[in-house]
Structure formats: C-alpha cells, structure tokens
Design a protein around this motif. Structure first.
Motif, PDB file in Angstrom:
ATOM      1  N   UNK A 132       1.269  -0.983   0.376  1.00 15.46           N
ATOM      2  CA  UNK A 132       0.194   0.037  -0.027  1.00 15.46           C
ATOM      3  C   UNK A 132       1.193   1.195   0.439  1.00 15.46           C
ATOM      4  N   UNK A 133       2.231   1.323   0.483  1.00  8.99           N
ATOM      5  CA  UNK A 133       2.665   2.487   0.725  1.00  8.99           C
ATOM      6  C   UNK A 133       3.611   3.023  -0.153  1.00  8.99           C
ATOM      7  N   UNK A 134       4.207   1.585  -0.241  1.00 11.61           N
ATOM      8  CA  UNK A 134       4.139   2.527  -1.996  1.00 11.61           C
ATOM      9  C   UNK A 134       3.788   2.204  -3.608  1.00 11.61           C
ATOM     10  N   UNK A 135       2.835   2.212  -3.482  1.00  8.87           N
ATOM     11  CA  UNK A 135       2.048   2.229  -4.802  1.00  8.87           C
ATOM     12  C   UNK A 135       1.621   3.217  -4.185  1.00  8.87           C
ATOM     13  N   UNK A 136       0.998   3.922  -3.000  1.00  9.58           N
ATOM     14  CA  UNK A 136       0.211   5.419  -2.174  1.00  9.58           C
ATOM     15  C   UNK A 136       1.379   6.284  -2.860  1.00  9.58           C
ATOM     16  N   UNK A 137       2.484   6.578  -2.084  1.00  7.51           N
ATOM     17  CA  UNK A 137       3.625   7.269  -2.585  1.00  7.51           C
ATOM     18  C   UNK A 137       3.259   7.962  -3.762  1.00  7.51           C
ATOM     19  N   UNK A 138       4.015   7.014  -5.080  1.00  5.71           N
ATOM     20  CA  UNK A 138       3.847   7.744  -6.031  1.00  5.71           C
ATOM     21  C   UNK A 138       2.426   8.745  -6.566  1.00  5.71           C
ATOM     22  N   UNK A 139       1.631   8.734  -5.762  1.00  7.42           N
ATOM     23  CA  UNK A 139      -0.082   9.840  -5.838  1.00  7.42           C
ATOM     24  C   UNK A 139       0.436  10.395  -4.948  1.00  7.42           C
ATOM     25  N   UNK A 140       1.586  11.393  -4.172  1.00  7.04           N
ATOM     26  CA  UNK A 140       0.497  12.223  -2.934  1.00  7.04           C
ATOM     27  C   UNK A 140       1.631  13.091  -3.441  1.00  7.04           C
ATOM     28  N   UNK A 141       1.301  13.983  -3.257  1.00  7.18           N
ATOM     29  CA  UNK A 141       2.011  15.386  -3.459  1.00  7.18           C
ATOM     30  C   UNK A 141       2.563  15.250  -2.306  1.00  7.18           C
ATOM     31  N   UNK A 142       4.036  16.322  -2.058  1.00  5.23           N
ATOM     32  CA  UNK A 142       4.520  16.589  -1.222  1.00  5.23           C
ATOM     33  C   UNK A 142       3.743  16.935   0.336  1.00  5.23           C
ATOM     34  N   UNK A 143       3.792  16.640   1.304  1.00  6.89           N
ATOM     35  CA  UNK A 143       2.381  17.358   2.489  1.00  6.89           C
ATOM     36  C   UNK A 143       1.216  16.239   2.809  1.00  6.89           C
ATOM     37  N   UNK A 144       1.483  15.358   1.171  1.00 12.52           N
ATOM     38  CA  UNK A 144      -0.742  14.730   1.113  1.00 12.52           C
ATOM     39  C   UNK A 144      -0.783  13.589   2.504  1.00 12.52           C
ATOM     40  N   UNK A 145      -1.300  12.785   2.178  1.00  9.75           N
ATOM     41  CA  UNK A 145      -1.175  12.466   3.580  1.00  9.75           C
ATOM     42  C   UNK A 145      -2.313  10.932   3.366  1.00  9.75           C
ATOM     43  N   UNK A 146      -1.530   9.636   4.045  1.00  7.74           N
ATOM     44  CA  UNK A 146      -2.014   8.337   3.285  1.00  7.74           C
ATOM     45  C   UNK A 146      -3.115   7.738   4.253  1.00  7.74           C
ATOM     46  N   UNK A 147      -3.961   7.329   4.558  1.00  9.15           N
ATOM     47  CA  UNK A 147      -4.717   6.920   5.670  1.00  9.15           C
ATOM     48  C   UNK A 147      -4.699   5.639   4.981  1.00  9.15           C
ATOM     49  N   UNK A 148      -4.618   4.257   6.081  1.00  3.85           N
ATOM     50  CA  UNK A 148      -5.000   3.106   6.102  1.00  3.85           C
ATOM     51  C   UNK A 148      -5.967   2.575   6.983  1.00  3.85           C
ATOM     52  N   UNK A 149      -7.034   1.980   6.626  1.00  2.00           N
ATOM     53  CA  UNK A 149      -7.855   1.276   8.180  1.00  2.00           C
ATOM     54  C   UNK A 149      -6.794   0.014   8.531  1.00  2.00           C
ATOM     55  N   UNK A 150      -6.545  -0.320  10.411  1.00  4.53           N
ATOM     56  CA  UNK A 150      -7.022  -1.281  10.578  1.00  4.53           C
ATOM     57  C   UNK A 150      -6.974  -2.352  10.723  1.00  4.53           C
ATOM     58  N   UNK A 151      -6.434  -3.296  11.726  1.00  3.38           N
ATOM     59  CA  UNK A 151      -7.742  -4.777  11.918  1.00  3.38           C
ATOM     60  C   UNK A 151      -7.810  -4.073  13.269  1.00  3.38           C
ATOM     61  N   UNK A 152      -9.483  -4.683  13.990  1.00  3.37           N
ATOM     62  CA  UNK A 152     -10.039  -3.695  15.376  1.00  3.37           C
ATOM     63  C   UNK A 152      -8.412  -4.541  16.587  1.00  3.37           C
ATOM     64  N   UNK A 153      -7.869  -5.058  16.337  1.00  2.00           N
ATOM     65  CA  UNK A 153      -6.889  -5.123  17.020  1.00  2.00           C
ATOM     66  C   UNK A 153      -5.415  -4.932  16.377  1.00  2.00           C
TER      67      UNK A 153
END
Length: 209
Positions: A132-153
């Motif tokens: 997810x991080x590697x694919x998302x980084x190419x889309x983001x502007x400098x200062x942009x944000x990646x938000x990813x849902x995590x497991x309940x625990x």
C-alpha cells in the motif's frame, strides 16, 4: 451526509454485497467504518483524493457522499468493481467530481496526470502495508497523507519507518476513530523517488519491509 444521499448509498452498497463486492455483516457497519476515515482526516481536504483498490467504493464513495465538495479518483484493476463504481457514480450524480480508473496502481502512479497529484490516498483491506505504501507514495503530493484502516486489534506496528523513508514518507502514526476503528496515517514528507512504485507485482513479491 444528507438523508437522501445516505439512503441511495445504502441501497447501492446492499446491491454490491449481493454480488460479492462487499463483505458480510450489516451494510451500515461498513459505512460507519468508511466514515471513520473522515473522523481521522478531519475536514474535507483540499485538492483531489484517491481511493486505492476502491472495490465497491469503501471508503471512496462514502467519503465522496460525506464531502460533497470533494474530488475523487476511485482506482481498481478489477473489471467487476469498476463497472459497479461507474454505475454507482452515475446514480449518485457524482460524474462531475468522481473519476473511475480501471488499471493497476503500479502503472497509474507513473502517469503524469496522477503522479504526485493527490492530497490524500485512502486504502481499506487492499494489501499489506509495504505494498500500500509503495503504491500510494507515487500518487501523493509533498505534504499529502495516506490513511489506511487497521485491524480491530492492531497489535504490533506494521509499518517499518526505514522502509517508509525510502518512499519519502514519515513514520506511521496510529489514530483511533473509536474503540473499534483504528487507522494508520502516514505523511508524504518529500516527493516519492521516480523508481517507485516498481513494476506490476514487484511490490508484493519483493516488499520494501
């Protein structure tokens, strides 16, 4: 979210669940989970947003409904998903501000139209953190944000700081929208190096962390 929009969205997601694009459980619970992204991100971000591996539009369609002034790209490589999303966007009257892209993230992230253009990238149950991080980084502007849902625990940290740094990203921080809803938030501190993401399938076969 206006009541009529919420009602239409619930109907659409119920239809998606019947054809296997939404997992089991009450549709309302899936919507509440998606709205957790809004709680974590705060007010509607300025600039375009991208939902990575959008599936049936969780969270992309939900957030586009919640933020009527937002502009979105819903990205998925699966024909069934993009066909559903195209129809859903038309039925919700969002064609002027929601774009559906049917392609692999590793390819689209190198397209000049989308490269370094997104203020926010969201992801829910798409792939392991390194992919997810590697694919998302190419889309983001400098200062942009990646938000990813995590497991309940969430358990042990899943985001390696040194691996994120190779992508121009800062350390991940865990943010909770409720006792059950947890998200990892990662800032794009500098432009993603041009070599990332690597060719299709490589991020999964040889993850950075």
């Amino acid at each position: 979210m206006a009541g009529d929009v919420y009602g239409r969205l619930m109907v659409l997601l119920a239809e998606a669940q019947k054809i296997g694009l939404v997992g089991p459980g009450p549709v309302r619970t899936h919507v509440e989970h998606a709205l957790g992204f809004a709680s974590v991100l705060g007010r509607c971000p300025e600039g375009p947003l991208l939902d990575l591996g959008s599936g049936a539009g969780l969270p992309g369609l939900v957030l586009a409904s919640e933020w009527p002034d937002s502009r979105w790209v819903l990205l998925d490589s699966r024909a069934r998903s993009t066909k559903f999303l195209t129809g859903a966007v038309e039925r919700l009257g969002m064609q002027h501000r929601v774009t559906i892209v049917a392609a692999r993230a590793e390819v689209v992230a190198h397209d000049p139209t989308y490269r370094g253009a997104m203020r926010v990238v969201t992801a829910r149950s798409v792939a392991p953190p390194a992919v997810v991080a590697e694919c998302a980084a190419g889309f983001l502007v400098e200062g942009g944000t990646l938000a990813v849902s995590e497991p309940p625990d969430p358990g042990l940290p899943r985001w390696d700081t040194s691996g994120l740094a190779r992508l121009g990203m800062g350390p991940a921080r865990l943010v909770s929208a409720s006792q059950e809803l947890h998200f990892s938030v990662v800032d794009q501190r500098s432009p993603c190096p041009e070599r990332y993401p690597r060719p299709t399938g490589v991020p999964a076969r040889r993850p950075l962390f």
